[in-house]
Design an enzyme around this catalytic site. Structure first.
Site, PDB file in Angstrom:
ATOM      1  N   GLY A   1       7.714   4.096   3.425  1.00 25.10           N
ATOM      2  CA  GLY A   1       8.350   5.320   3.882  1.00 25.10           C
ATOM      3  C   GLY A   1       9.521   5.004   4.778  1.00 25.10           C
ATOM      4  O   GLY A   1       9.988   3.866   4.853  1.00 25.10           O
ATOM      5  N   GLY A   2       9.995   6.025   5.502  1.00 24.84           N
ATOM      6  CA  GLY A   2      11.173   5.852   6.325  1.00 24.84           C
ATOM      7  C   GLY A   2      10.981   4.902   7.484  1.00 24.84           C
ATOM      8  O   GLY A   2      11.894   4.172   7.863  1.00 24.84           O
TER       9      GLY A   2
ATOM     10  N   VAL B   1       3.807  -0.619   4.468  1.00 23.41           N
ATOM     11  CA  VAL B   1       2.434  -1.019   4.762  1.00 23.41           C
ATOM     12  C   VAL B   1       1.935  -1.932   3.651  1.00 23.41           C
ATOM     13  O   VAL B   1       2.024  -1.601   2.470  1.00 23.41           O
ATOM     14  CB  VAL B   1       1.499   0.200   4.901  1.00 23.41           C
ATOM     15  CG1 VAL B   1       0.088  -0.255   5.243  1.00 23.41           C
ATOM     16  CG2 VAL B   1       2.010   1.136   5.978  1.00 23.41           C
TER      17      VAL B   1
ATOM     18  N   ASP C   1       1.564  13.366  16.321  1.00 24.00           N
ATOM     19  CA  ASP C   1       1.724  13.600  14.887  1.00 24.00           C
ATOM     20  C   ASP C   1       0.357  13.679  14.214  1.00 24.00           C
ATOM     21  O   ASP C   1       0.095  12.997  13.219  1.00 24.00           O
ATOM     22  CB  ASP C   1       2.576  12.496  14.263  1.00 24.00           C
ATOM     23  CG  ASP C   1       3.144  12.901  12.893  1.00 24.00           C
ATOM     24  OD1 ASP C   1       3.147  14.106  12.596  1.00 24.00           O
ATOM     25  OD2 ASP C   1       3.574  12.003  12.146  1.00 24.00           O
TER      26      ASP C   1
ATOM     27  N   LYS D   1       1.702  -3.214   8.977  1.00 21.07           N
ATOM     28  CA  LYS D   1       2.841  -2.305   8.937  1.00 21.07           C
ATOM     29  C   LYS D   1       4.072  -3.062   9.408  1.00 21.07           C
ATOM     30  O   LYS D   1       4.111  -3.563  10.534  1.00 21.07           O
ATOM     31  CB  LYS D   1       2.607  -1.066   9.808  1.00 21.07           C
ATOM     32  CG  LYS D   1       3.847  -0.183   9.906  1.00 21.07           C
ATOM     33  CD  LYS D   1       3.568   1.176  10.510  1.00 21.07           C
ATOM     34  CE  LYS D   1       2.972   2.105   9.489  1.00 21.07           C
ATOM     35  NZ  LYS D   1       2.923   3.508   9.943  1.00 21.07           N
TER      36      LYS D   1
ATOM     37  N   ILE E   1       0.838  -1.199   0.000  1.00 19.37           N
ATOM     38  CA  ILE E   1       0.000   0.000   0.000  1.00 19.37           C
ATOM     39  C   ILE E   1       0.871   1.246   0.000  1.00 19.37           C
ATOM     40  O   ILE E   1       0.610   2.218  -0.697  1.00 19.37           O
ATOM     41  CB  ILE E   1      -0.937   0.019   1.230  1.00 19.37           C
ATOM     42  CG1 ILE E   1      -1.880  -1.184   1.210  1.00 19.37           C
ATOM     43  CG2 ILE E   1      -1.754   1.310   1.270  1.00 19.37           C
ATOM     44  CD1 ILE E   1      -2.769  -1.293   2.435  1.00 19.37           C
TER      45      ILE E   1
END
Length: 776
Positions: free
Chosen positions: A166-167, A171, A282, A186, A163
């Site tokens: 990233g860092g 996912v 966040d 994840k 999906i």
């Protein structure tokens, strides 16, 4: 930069900032910056318009930002922005990335998207060709799958596709073969798998997030053990829809009512997290998911911002964050509490109602300077459609000092609920459960305006809500029935097929479509426990008469017995076909099960072994034991009610009168009266002593799924296809009350043995507990 140069020149630093640098120089210069504090300081000075970094905080703190301050990682953000420009400029050369690896979402996304592979990632993350081809198939931790349709297998999860990436991690969309449902997984980025601190924090924060059960928080299903010599991963609810970032991507403001509703649901989800002692840290549009059909908010990545901090600290000694929505205290490296999340919520709300991020600037450091020094123009001045009280609420959330912000996320949720209601009609189903205990906390400069605003907005909201209720009531022709108060046990992950009260009425068991059983505290409306019970649907859950065991049955053909004290599995009976209905004998030593293949089985509870069985035509959908233990009744797809001798399973009577399938059956405590319900509004009361039809109760809306007698048999409660439950006087056949509130079919009814309460469960995923003390 030559090998003998000690530091980067101003010209080279400016080239880094404006992006006019080739990739080879970029790699060399950023490597130098990672270890050179002097060049970092010079870059900060140039990036902020020749203003020393100390000047940015001179009016806010008397000391330099700590080593954990977000000022320092802002440098890395600038570098990453430049690197992204370089990568994007070359992306045309990397179209050979396979569809299975190409990202369709950010690493924070846990949603299924129908987007094509060239769609912009949900949080701007990008996977280059080099990144995806650096390990076999891009996913080196996967085992081969037996099904070629999948990319591979991770434990019992079949991996369908990536999906996002990233860092922090990758996912994946996956299929849970144990529970037969799609999920999002994840996986901690492979480069951090050997870092024990990163693995432990990743899993620890995942477990903390799993403790949050709320309708506006993405459900965490499973956390891999951090001490295993395997890949660390989290299994989460898969959401179909889009992120709020997607919705705001065109730069257009949302209608005020829509913004207030979304904000209300975000605040409600944050309140659930804050009650568990967890700060999100966040809150940003990319972490706010919007379900496709309902447009309902789902918060994601709870707790994982802190895990990302540890990963960054172990690598560079710096922390991470999203500057555009950071609170002032986060930028200074101070402790972030609940009110820090509220600042971020205010920034998100501001962008929703104006189309403009409140602290946008050309660089990350510029954003952070604006967060500390500048107050955005009031939202109602930018968008005249925003009511001034709503604008003031948003401004109070973005107060520079935490003590000047609202004290509680529950308070903010309540205020936004009032705002949404005052701006237009809002269905009661869209208003989340908000903890009343926190809703009255007001502090700081916010208190005076909030008291005035919340009172006025709630008055307007209550008038609108009352009008909605009266409309429904008059439409149904039963004002009295809609007047009974209820509490909602929300956000069960799918249809709730069955419920059962504990003997003291303080808890309620719920059988859920996703294979889980939930244990709700009905006093404070809290979910105390949830456990996986069956593969596929759990059709029914029942307490044993002595309260020591719980029985469940499911679509997997199993009947399971659980210890009611600790929910540990005690025994299992395999019926070889989906079991739709179960019932304990009055003494609790036996259990009758009716299966889809038409087999009725009496099971010995102690040994989970078959005592005897018999067959009938069609599927069995409902079963019941009489109060004296001498009779068993079944109903099913062949439209015939059967009454069996409980000892021999010989058929005593066949009762005919239903015009379609029979969905449920129940005996009154007198042992002589039987109620059956089913297709096409059928509610029938029978005398089992002579096999006669006593009464056909008329007035239901659609098919009738659930049925239960009160203790003395004088009243009958049914659940209907169109979302209502109905209370009947058995003697007269008249409906005394209609309980409306569910948005979809009511499948099961439970009566509290300790008080005058009725619980209903529905296809809409909610349970309602109704106070019937006002019914004469």
């Amino acid at each position: 930069m030559t090998a003998v140069q000690d530091h980067l020149t101003d010209s080279e630093l400016r080239s880094l900032i404006d992006g006019s640098v080739d990739e080879a120089s970029y790699q060399s210069w950023t490597a130098h910056l990672d270890r050179c504090a002097s060049c970092q300081e010079a870059l900060q000075t140039i990036a902020t318009g020749e203003i020393p970094i100390e000047a940015l905080v001179a009016n806010h703190d008397q000391h330099q930002p700590s080593s954990e301050s977000a000022y320092w990682p802002a440098v890395a953000d600038v570098q990453e922005e430049i690197a992204e420009q370089i990568r994007l400029s070359r992306s045309a050369d990397h179209q050979s990335v396979t569809e299975s690896i190409a990202p369709v979402g950010s690493e924070s996304s846990v949603m299924r998207s129908q987007a094509t592979t060239d769609r912009k990632p949900m949080d701007g993350s990008h996977v280059s060709h080099q990144g995806s081809s650096s390990y076999p198939n891009g996913l080196p931790f996967l085992q081969p799958s037996d099904d070629p349709a999948y990319l591979g297998r991770l434990q019992h999860f079949e991996i369908a596709r990536v999906i996002g990436q990233g860092g922090m991690g990758i996912v994946l969309e996956a299929f849970d073969t144990h529970l037969a449902r799609p999920v999002a997984i994840k996986v901690l980025n492979p480069q951090y798998q050997d870092n024990q601190i990163a693995r432990q924090r990743f899993c620890r924060e995942g477990r903390a997030a799993a403790a949050i059960n709320h309708e506006h928080v993405v459900a965490m299903h499973q956390v891999a053990k951090a001490d295993q010599d395997q890949v660390a991963f989290l299994v989460m609810q898969l959401i179909e829809g889009e992120t709020l970032e997607d919705r705001l991507s065109e730069g257009n403001a949302l209608p005020p009512g829509e913004a207030a509703r979304i904000g209300m649901q975000i605040a409600s989800g944050l309140s659930a997290a804050h009650k568990q002692g967890m700060v999100h840290r966040d809150v940003k549009p990319a972490n706010i998911l919007l379900e496709e059909e309902t447009d309902r908010v789902k918060l994601t990545d709870l707790g994982l911002a802190r895990a990302a901090d540890d990963v960054k600290l172990t690598k560079t000694g710096m922390v991470t964050g999203t500057p555009l929505y950071m609170s002032p205290e986060q930028t200074l490296g101070e402790v972030a509490d609940e009110r820090s999340d509220l600042f971020s919520l205010g920034a998100v709300l501001y962008e929703m109602v104006t189309g403009i991020a409140p602290f946008a600037a050309p660089s990350a450091l510029g954003v952070m300077k604006r967060i500390l020094d500048e107050t955005p123009s009031p939202a109602h001045q930018i968008n005249p459609q925003i009511p001034k009280p709503f604008s003031e609420l948003i401004a109070s959330l973005m107060a520079k000092k935490p003590e000047d912000r609202p004290e509680s996320s529950a308070l903010v949720a309540s205020a936004l609920a009032a705002t949404a209601q005052s701006l237009g009609s809002v269905s009661p189903m869209q208003v989340p459960a908000i903890a009343a205990s926190d809703a009255g906390k007001i502090s700081g400069s916010y208190s005076r305006q909030t008291r005035r605003y919340v009172l006025g907005a709630w008055v307007a909201g209550c008038v609108a809500l009352l009008a909605f209720i009266l409309t429904v009531a008059f439409r149904s022709g039963d004002v009295q029935g809609d007047a009974f108060p209820s509490v909602v046990l929300p956000d069960n992950p799918g249809t709730v097929w069955s419920i059962d009260f504990s003997d003291d009425g303080k808890h309620l068991l719920a059988a859920i479509e996703d294979g889980t059983v939930r244990w709700w505290d009905t006093t404070n409306q809290q979910l105390d426990r949830s456990f996986n019970a069956h593969r596929g649907i759990v059709w029914m859950v029942k307490h044993a008469p002595d309260g020591e065991l719980i029985a469940t049955c499911g679509d997997d053909g199993l009947v399971k017995f659980w210890d009611a004290a600790d929910f540990e599995l005690v025994n299992t009976f395999d019926a070889q076909s989906a079991v739709r209905g179960i019932a304990f004998s009055p003494d609790g030593t036996q259990l009758v099960a009716g299966s889809r293949n038409g087999i009725i089985t009496i099971i010995d509870v102690a040994s989970a072994s078959e005592i005897r069985s018999a067959g009938q035509s069609g599927s069995i959908l409902g079963v019941a034991f009489s109060a004296d233990g001498k009779s068993i009744a079944t109903g099913g797809s062949d439209k015939v009610v059967r009454v069996f001798d409980a000892q021999s399973l010989a058929i005593r009577q066949k009762l005919e009168g239903h015009t379609g399938p029979i969905y449920n059956v129940t005996f009154a405590n007198n042992g002589q009266t039987l109620a059956t319900v089913g297709w096409n509004k059928n509610v029938i009361v029978w005398n089992v002593a002579n096999g006669q039809l006593v009464n056909r109760l008329r007035g239901s809306d659609g098919d009738v799924w659930g049925v239960s007698f009160c203790a003395d048999g004088s009243h009958l409660v049914t659940g209907e296809q169109l979302g209502a439950a109905r209370v009947w006087d058995v003697a007269t056949g008249k409906a005394l009350a209609t309980l409306r509130g569910h948005s979809s079919a009511v499948h099961n009814i439970a009566l509290d043995p300790s008080s005058r309460r009725i619980a209903t469960c529905s296809r809409d995923g909610t349970i309602r507990v109704w106070d019937m003390s006002g019914l004469e």
